[in-house]
Design an enzyme around this catalytic site. Sequence first.
Site, PDB file in Angstrom:
ATOM      1  N   ASP A  17       0.823  -1.203   0.000  1.00  0.00           N
ATOM      2  CA  ASP A  17       0.000   0.000   0.000  1.00  0.00           C
ATOM      3  C   ASP A  17       0.860   1.257   0.000  1.00  0.00           C
ATOM      4  O   ASP A  17       0.482   2.276  -0.580  1.00  0.00           O
ATOM      5  CB  ASP A  17      -0.923  -0.011   1.228  1.00  0.00           C
ATOM      6  N   HIS A 208      -7.078   0.980   9.831  1.00  0.00           N
ATOM      7  CA  HIS A 208      -6.122   1.377   8.793  1.00  0.00           C
ATOM      8  C   HIS A 208      -6.343   2.866   8.527  1.00  0.00           C
ATOM      9  O   HIS A 208      -7.226   3.240   7.748  1.00  0.00           O
ATOM     10  CB  HIS A 208      -6.395   0.536   7.538  1.00  0.00           C
ATOM     11  N   CYS A 241      -2.811   9.060  -0.987  1.00  0.00           N
ATOM     12  CA  CYS A 241      -4.099   8.746  -1.590  1.00  0.00           C
ATOM     13  C   CYS A 241      -4.305   9.634  -2.807  1.00  0.00           C
ATOM     14  O   CYS A 241      -4.315  10.862  -2.674  1.00  0.00           O
ATOM     15  CB  CYS A 241      -5.235   8.956  -0.594  1.00  0.00           C
TER      16      CYS A 241
END
Length: 306
Positions: A17, A208, A241
Site C-alpha cells: 500500500d 487502517h 491517496c
Amino acid sequence: MTRLPASVRIVEVGPRDGLQNEKAVVPLAAKVGLIDLLSATGLKTIEAGAFVSPKWVPQMADSAEVMARIARVSGVTYPVLVPNDTGLDAALAAGATEVAVFGAASESFSRRNINCSIAESLARFAPVVARALAAGLTVRGYVSCVLGCPYEGEVPAEKVAEVSAALFGLGCYEVSLGDTIGIGTPSKAVAMIDAVSARIPRDSLAVHFHDTYGMAVANIHAALDRGIAVVDSAVAGLGGCPYAKGATGNVATEDVLYLLDGLGIASGVAMDRLLDATRFISGVLDRPPASKVARALIARGGDSDA
C-alpha cells in the site's frame, strides 16, 4: 469503555500500500531489501505485494519476483492483495499463504476504484475467497472509505458495518477498516467501530488510518480504547491517496510503535530495527520519512527511551 489491549499486532503495509502509488519505479532489489529488513524487526505480518493488473498498478508488476526473492522468516506472514481469480492463481503460484480482497463502503468509490458496485464486488470476491480457503490460505478483507468518501462525503457507519459483515461472512478472518482519505476524528472513529463491532467480533477487526489531517495516531488511540488490537501502518509513512490532495500517506509504523511503547502495549517490534528499514527505504526514495518519530530519532542518532 473497554480496556486497552495488552498487546497489538502491527500489520506492515509499506511494501504494498505504501509503494504502489510511487510514480518512479522502485527497483525489485529495493522492495526485497525493504521486506527483508522489516522481517528482522519483530513484525509478524508484512504485506508483500499485489497481484493486480500492471496496467492499473505498474508498481506491483513484479510481485511474483518479490515473493520469490524475499527471505521468509518463520512466524511471519507475507499477504498479497488479489482482486480476482487471475490474481489468486498468481498468488498461489508464488507460494502465498495469505491473501486479501479490497472492497469499499462507498458506492461511488467502488465504481471508480474497481469499476463495479459494492454488491457486484462482493459477488466477485465470493468465489475467490472460497477458492483461497479451500487451498488452505487465510483471507483478509479491506473496507475503504469507512469515515468518508472523496465523492460522497460522509459514509454512514451502518453501511461500513454492512460491508464488513458481508466480507466476514464470506470467510475473511479479519476485516481492516480503512480511512482512505484520512479525514477521520476519534469520536467518528469510535462510532464507526462500535457500529461494526455490533456485527463482527471486535477481535476480528483492524484499523487502517491515513494521516492526511494529522489525526491518525489520535484515531488509533481511540480504537485501542475500544478494544481494537490490530493496526495497519507503513514504515516511514509511505503511501498517499490519489483521491486526496496533500495526503501524507499511511500512518507511519514508527509513530504507531512509539504510541504503543508509551502506553506499555506489547507489539514485539524493535524500534532500532524498524529505523534500519526506515533509513533504507528513505534512501531509495531520496526523501526523508514522513514519520515525525522517525525524523526525531534518526536526528538524535538512536532509539527511543519510551
